[in-house]
Structure formats: structure tokens, C-alpha cells
Design a protein around this motif. Structure first.
Motif, short mmCIF file in Angstrom:
data_model
loop_
_atom_site.label_atom_id
_atom_site.label_comp_id
_atom_site.label_asym_id
_atom_site.label_seq_id
_atom_site.Cartn_x
_atom_site.Cartn_y
_atom_site.Cartn_z
N THR A 188 -10.00 -4.81 1.67
CA THR A 188 -8.54 -4.72 1.61
C THR A 188 -8.10 -3.27 1.47
N ILE A 189 -8.77 -2.53 0.60
CA ILE A 189 -8.45 -1.12 0.41
C ILE A 189 -8.70 -0.34 1.70
N SER A 243 -1.34 -3.01 -3.66
CA SER A 243 -1.35 -1.56 -3.85
C SER A 243 -1.36 -1.20 -5.33
N GLY A 244 -0.68 -1.99 -6.14
CA GLY A 244 -0.68 -1.76 -7.59
C GLY A 244 -2.04 -1.99 -8.21
N PHE A 245 -2.73 -3.04 -7.76
CA PHE A 245 -4.08 -3.32 -8.25
C PHE A 245 -4.99 -2.13 -7.95
N ALA A 246 -4.88 -1.61 -6.73
CA ALA A 246 -5.69 -0.46 -6.33
C ALA A 246 -5.34 0.77 -7.17
N GLU A 247 -4.07 0.97 -7.44
CA GLU A 247 -3.64 2.11 -8.24
C GLU A 247 -4.23 2.04 -9.66
N LEU A 273 -0.09 -3.87 -16.09
CA LEU A 273 -0.25 -5.31 -15.89
C LEU A 273 0.67 -5.82 -14.79
N ARG A 274 1.90 -5.32 -14.76
CA ARG A 274 2.83 -5.72 -13.70
C ARG A 274 2.39 -5.16 -12.34
N ILE A 326 -9.05 -9.12 -16.64
CA ILE A 326 -7.70 -8.96 -17.19
C ILE A 326 -6.69 -9.71 -16.33
N TYR A 327 -6.84 -9.61 -15.01
CA TYR A 327 -5.94 -10.30 -14.10
C TYR A 327 -6.01 -11.82 -14.32
#
Length: 77
Positions: free
Chosen positions: A66-67, A21-25, A14-15, A47-48
Motif C-alpha cells: 500500500t505504501i 496516509s495517517g497510519f503510514a505517518e 490515534l485519529r 494499538i489499532y
């Protein structure tokens, strides 16, 4: 449609979703639980929205662009 009911994220994920980059991960980790990447993306957006009260990207296409841009930058560096 509601896709998020399939996915359960931990606090770390969630963080992570707060950054691009975290969203993509998180997206790539979660994608194995969905039939399509777009379904996975929509689940993460739901969820976001619950977590941050807004969408991260305006659409799946925006997320993909973006990716793509970030991958190009990594290849150039």
C-alpha cells in the motif's frame, strides 16, 4: 508477541491511524523506537485493534504494498 507496550500514542496519532496516509505517518514517526519496521508495524496494528476492533492491514507485506503504491502515485502526479 506484544510490541505495543513500548509505544505510547497521543489522541491525534490515534485519529490519524484511521486513514492509510495517517497510519503510514504514525508508522514512520514510531519506527525509530523499534529494531525493525515489522516490529513497529505489529505494535501499531495491536494499538489499532484495541482502538477499532479490527486490523488495518492483513499483514506487514500488505502494508508495504500500500505504501509503495501511494509513493508511485505521488511520483506520477
Amino acid at each position: 508477541m506484544i510490541y505495543a507496550s513500548v509505544l505510547i500514542l497521543n489522541e491525534k496519532d490515534l485519529r490519524l491511524m484511521a486513514s492509510k496516509s495517517g497510519f503510514a505517518e504514525v508508522f514512520y514517526k514510531a519506527s525509530k523506537h523499534y529494531k525493525t519496521y515489522e516490529q513497529c508495524y505489529e505494535a501499531l496494528e495491536e494499538i489499532y485493534q484495541i482502538q477499532y476492533f479490527e486490523r488495518k492491514y492483513s499483514s506487514y507485506q500488505s502494508f508495504r504494498q500500500t505504501i509503495r503504491r501511494s509513493l508511485k502515485q505521488k511520483n506520477i502526479s
